[in-house]
Design a protein around this motif. Structure first.
Motif, PDB file in Angstrom:
ATOM      1  N   ARG A  94      13.145  39.855  28.747  1.00  0.00           N
ATOM      2  CA  ARG A  94      13.929  40.425  29.837  1.00  0.00           C
ATOM      3  C   ARG A  94      14.277  41.886  29.545  1.00  0.00           C
ATOM      4  NH1 ARG A  94      18.766  36.320  30.965  1.00  0.00           N
ATOM      5  NH2 ARG A  94      19.095  37.685  32.796  1.00  0.00           N
ATOM      6  N   ALA A  95      14.547  42.176  28.278  1.00  0.00           N
ATOM      7  CA  ALA A  95      14.841  43.561  27.901  1.00  0.00           C
ATOM      8  C   ALA A  95      13.615  44.446  28.077  1.00  0.00           C
ATOM      9  CB  ALA A  95      15.337  43.617  26.458  1.00  0.00           C
ATOM     10  N   LEU A  96      12.454  43.938  27.692  1.00  0.00           N
ATOM     11  CA  LEU A  96      11.215  44.698  27.869  1.00  0.00           C
ATOM     12  C   LEU A  96      10.905  44.891  29.344  1.00  0.00           C
ATOM     13  CD1 LEU A  96       9.107  43.061  25.033  1.00  0.00           C
ATOM     14  CD2 LEU A  96       9.780  45.480  25.159  1.00  0.00           C
ATOM     15  N   ASP A  97      11.141  43.875  30.148  1.00  0.00           N
ATOM     16  CA  ASP A  97      10.902  43.994  31.587  1.00  0.00           C
ATOM     17  C   ASP A  97      11.803  45.065  32.201  1.00  0.00           C
ATOM     18  OD1 ASP A  97       9.008  41.987  31.460  1.00  0.00           O
ATOM     19  OD2 ASP A  97      10.348  40.417  32.199  1.00  0.00           O
ATOM     20  N   ALA A  98      13.060  45.091  31.768  1.00  0.00           N
ATOM     21  CA  ALA A  98      13.992  46.085  32.287  1.00  0.00           C
ATOM     22  C   ALA A  98      13.565  47.495  31.885  1.00  0.00           C
ATOM     23  CB  ALA A  98      15.408  45.803  31.788  1.00  0.00           C
ATOM     24  N   ALA A  99      13.120  47.635  30.638  1.00  0.00           N
ATOM     25  CA  ALA A  99      12.652  48.936  30.168  1.00  0.00           C
ATOM     26  C   ALA A  99      11.430  49.386  30.965  1.00  0.00           C
ATOM     27  CB  ALA A  99      12.320  48.867  28.682  1.00  0.00           C
ATOM     28  N   TYR A 100      10.513  48.465  31.186  1.00  0.00           N
ATOM     29  CA  TYR A 100       9.309  48.813  31.948  1.00  0.00           C
ATOM     30  C   TYR A 100       9.655  49.223  33.385  1.00  0.00           C
ATOM     31  CZ  TYR A 100       5.110  48.529  34.680  1.00  0.00           C
ATOM     32  OH  TYR A 100       4.103  48.835  35.570  1.00  0.00           O
ATOM     33  N   ALA A 101      10.628  48.563  33.980  1.00  0.00           N
ATOM     34  CA  ALA A 101      11.009  48.896  35.353  1.00  0.00           C
ATOM     35  C   ALA A 101      11.449  50.356  35.448  1.00  0.00           C
ATOM     36  CB  ALA A 101      12.118  47.971  35.836  1.00  0.00           C
ATOM     37  N   ASP A 102      12.180  50.844  34.447  1.00  0.00           N
ATOM     38  CA  ASP A 102      12.555  52.257  34.426  1.00  0.00           C
ATOM     39  C   ASP A 102      11.322  53.146  34.322  1.00  0.00           C
ATOM     40  OD1 ASP A 102      15.233  51.651  34.597  1.00  0.00           O
ATOM     41  OD2 ASP A 102      15.776  52.461  32.628  1.00  0.00           O
ATOM     42  N   VAL A 103      10.406  52.782  33.430  1.00  0.00           N
ATOM     43  CA  VAL A 103       9.190  53.575  33.240  1.00  0.00           C
ATOM     44  C   VAL A 103       8.393  53.641  34.543  1.00  0.00           C
ATOM     45  CG1 VAL A 103       6.953  53.625  32.072  1.00  0.00           C
ATOM     46  CG2 VAL A 103       9.032  53.167  30.759  1.00  0.00           C
ATOM     47  N   ALA A 104       8.268  52.502  35.217  1.00  0.00           N
ATOM     48  CA  ALA A 104       7.513  52.461  36.471  1.00  0.00           C
ATOM     49  C   ALA A 104       8.168  53.340  37.534  1.00  0.00           C
ATOM     50  CB  ALA A 104       7.392  51.023  36.963  1.00  0.00           C
ATOM     51  N   ALA A 105       9.502  53.311  37.604  1.00  0.00           N
ATOM     52  CA  ALA A 105      10.206  54.154  38.570  1.00  0.00           C
ATOM     53  C   ALA A 105       9.996  55.635  38.253  1.00  0.00           C
ATOM     54  CB  ALA A 105      11.693  53.812  38.585  1.00  0.00           C
ATOM     55  N   ALA A 106      10.044  55.972  36.969  1.00  0.00           N
ATOM     56  CA  ALA A 106       9.826  57.364  36.559  1.00  0.00           C
ATOM     57  C   ALA A 106       8.403  57.803  36.883  1.00  0.00           C
ATOM     58  CB  ALA A 106      10.108  57.519  35.065  1.00  0.00           C
ATOM     59  N   PHE A 107       7.453  56.910  36.699  1.00  0.00           N
ATOM     60  CA  PHE A 107       6.057  57.241  36.996  1.00  0.00           C
ATOM     61  C   PHE A 107       5.882  57.495  38.493  1.00  0.00           C
ATOM     62  CE2 PHE A 107       1.543  55.869  37.710  1.00  0.00           C
ATOM     63  CZ  PHE A 107       0.943  56.909  37.024  1.00  0.00           C
ATOM     64  N   ASP A 108       6.541  56.703  39.316  1.00  0.00           N
ATOM     65  CA  ASP A 108       6.473  56.928  40.758  1.00  0.00           C
ATOM     66  C   ASP A 108       6.981  58.325  41.104  1.00  0.00           C
ATOM     67  OD1 ASP A 108       5.420  54.445  41.282  1.00  0.00           O
ATOM     68  OD2 ASP A 108       7.324  53.541  41.886  1.00  0.00           O
ATOM     69  N   ARG A 109       8.091  58.715  40.481  1.00  0.00           N
ATOM     70  CA  ARG A 109       8.633  60.049  40.748  1.00  0.00           C
ATOM     71  C   ARG A 109       7.698  61.135  40.232  1.00  0.00           C
ATOM     72  NH1 ARG A 109      12.198  62.002  44.452  1.00  0.00           N
ATOM     73  NH2 ARG A 109      12.306  64.232  44.006  1.00  0.00           N
ATOM     74  N   PHE A 110       7.133  60.908  39.066  1.00  0.00           N
ATOM     75  CA  PHE A 110       6.160  61.846  38.504  1.00  0.00           C
ATOM     76  C   PHE A 110       5.012  62.079  39.485  1.00  0.00           C
ATOM     77  CE2 PHE A 110       1.997  61.818  36.274  1.00  0.00           C
ATOM     78  CZ  PHE A 110       2.026  63.075  35.701  1.00  0.00           C
ATOM     79  N   LEU A 111       4.493  61.014  40.072  1.00  0.00           N
ATOM     80  CA  LEU A 111       3.391  61.150  41.015  1.00  0.00           C
ATOM     81  C   LEU A 111       3.813  61.905  42.268  1.00  0.00           C
ATOM     82  CD1 LEU A 111       1.660  57.643  40.787  1.00  0.00           C
ATOM     83  CD2 LEU A 111       0.951  59.801  39.725  1.00  0.00           C
ATOM     84  N   GLN A 112       5.065  61.796  42.645  1.00  0.00           N
ATOM     85  CA  GLN A 112       5.556  62.524  43.809  1.00  0.00           C
ATOM     86  C   GLN A 112       5.667  64.017  43.543  1.00  0.00           C
ATOM     87  OE1 GLN A 112       9.236  60.854  45.395  1.00  0.00           O
ATOM     88  NE2 GLN A 112       8.546  58.778  44.904  1.00  0.00           N
ATOM     89  N   GLU A 113       5.982  64.388  42.313  1.00  0.00           N
ATOM     90  CA  GLU A 113       6.272  65.786  42.009  1.00  0.00           C
ATOM     91  C   GLU A 113       5.132  66.534  41.328  1.00  0.00           C
ATOM     92  OE1 GLU A 113      10.033  67.008  40.649  1.00  0.00           O
ATOM     93  OE2 GLU A 113      11.070  65.201  41.297  1.00  0.00           O
ATOM     94  N   ALA A 114       4.296  65.824  40.580  1.00  0.00           N
ATOM     95  CA  ALA A 114       3.169  66.503  39.920  1.00  0.00           C
ATOM     96  C   ALA A 114       2.152  66.924  40.980  1.00  0.00           C
ATOM     97  CB  ALA A 114       2.524  65.577  38.901  1.00  0.00           C
TER      98      ALA A 114
END
Length: 388
Positions: free
Chosen positions: A154-174
């Protein structure tokens, strides 16, 4: 001053890690788990949306951070970039070592200082290509890797969810017309593998990936790579592929990693046991094989008082062994220190041992990616035509 702080924090992190790993070897595994596995109940992490990462404070590196951008550190004698050719998304390794919580709070200064250190020493290998984006995320605690309790996943899943959200933002701005480098280390590489499987494979963004550096985490060629949407790199100038390695000096004892790997299940649902690991030689950019010290363009070596790091070329070789681990020969004299983990495991140095070669590799694959695009081919032909 920044370099001094960076290397002192680095020393502190490794001493803590070594203390834990020696405890594992000298005492019962139960004691090791007691020291690091969180004792607190799991606290559900509220999901973050990509909009949360519009805040520059949610990043360790990204455009606009100025001197606080951790990825812009460079050793003496290395010139900063003069043009932007790619955008890099980097996921830092575990830096939260306490057992107070299952997921690191983003206001934990100690773990954030360590994370900044890793971004400086690892993600800086890509800063010549353009801006590096390295998100803060609620990483799983170190102890989550030492237990099979459901809280760990569950901790790893929560960490990954943050990474995925950050990646989405990265794709919007890069910039949409720029190739992408994906890179990570250790826990970060575990999340990168999942990101490749869930957010890249079969998606339009896959065509933009110049290379994916999944470093410091075992990757099965049989049960993992086919689900990543990108092949393993087979040529030094191949774009759109995956690289991975795990560094050991000789005599090497990778039993701890191999045992966990063989007890795990791959992305295709089959056991990883008996399947070959991906081992890219970072000195050559090729799968398997070896390279002499002369092929090493420069390893980052700290000085005696750990106040700075310099590049040292031509001293560290590398070869992939039959088990899929990267061997660097006897421990380098220039790195004769307590910072190597038991088993001659140079995990912490997976990037720094080959810093200049990784830099050259990323530039080569980015250029190959650009040349493979229609506009890139046209530009190349025009350049060639102008030389006639």
């Amino acid at each position: 001053m920044a370099a001094r702080r960076f290397l002192y924090v680095f020393a502190g992190l490794i001493v803590l890690a070594i203390a834990g790993l020696f405890a594992y070897r000298l005492f019962a595994p139960q004691l090791f788990r007691f020291a690091f596995v969180p004792s607190a109940p799991f606290v559900e992490q509220m999901p973050r949306q990509a909009a949360a990462y519009a805040d520059p404070a949610m990043w360790l590196a990204r455009p606009g951070l100025g001197n606080s951008d951790a990825a812009q550190w460079l050793p003496a004698g290395v010139s900063p970039r003069t043009a932007d050719r790619a955008a890099t998304f980097f996921i830092h390794p575990t830096s939260y070592l306490t057992r107070a919580q299952w997921n690191a709070p983003l206001d934990d200064r100690e773990s954030q200082d360590r994370a900044r250190l890793f971004v400086r020493s690892q993600a800086s290998a890509f800063n010549h290509l353009g801006p590096v984006w390295a998100p803060k995320y609620r990483q799983a605690a170190f102890g989550a890797f030492l237990t099979d309790r459901p809280e760990a996943q569950r901790a790893l899943d929560a960490a990954y969810a943050d990474v995925a959200a950050a990646f989405d933002r990265f794709l919007q701005e890069a910039p949409a017309d720029r190739p992408i480098i994906l890179a990570a280390h250790s826990q970060g590489s575990l999340h990168l593998l999942r990101l490749l499987r869930d957010q890249v494979a079969g998606k339009p963004v896959a065509a933009r990936i110049a290379a994916a550096y999944v470093v410091g985490w075992p990757v099965s060629l049989t049960t993992d790579v086919p689900r990543l949407g990108l092949p393993a790199c087979t040529r030094a100038d191949q774009p759109g592929c995956v690289l991975s390695w795990q560094s050991f000096a000789e005599p090497a004892d990778p039993a701890m990693i191999r045992d966990v790997y063989e007890a795990s299940t791959g992305f295709d649902g089959r056991p990883r046991k008996g399947t070959p690991m991906l081992c890219t030689n970072p000195l050559t950019g090729l799968p398997g094989g070896g390279a002499a010290p002369s092929a090493n363009l420069g390893a980052l070596i700290p000085n005696k008082d750990l106040s700075d790091a310099t590049l040292e070329a031509g001293t560290i070789p590398a070869r992939c062994d039959a088990g899929g681990f990267l061997l660097i020969g006897p421990p380098p004299a220039s790195m004769d220190s307590p910072y190597v983990l038991p088993g001659n495991n140079f995990h912490v140095f997976d990037y720094t041992l080959f810093w200049s070669n990784i830099r050259a590799d990323a530039a080569r694959r980015t250029a190959a990616h650009a040349a493979a695009q229609p506009r890139g081919i046209e530009k190349l032909l025009r350049r060639l035509g102008g030389r006639r």
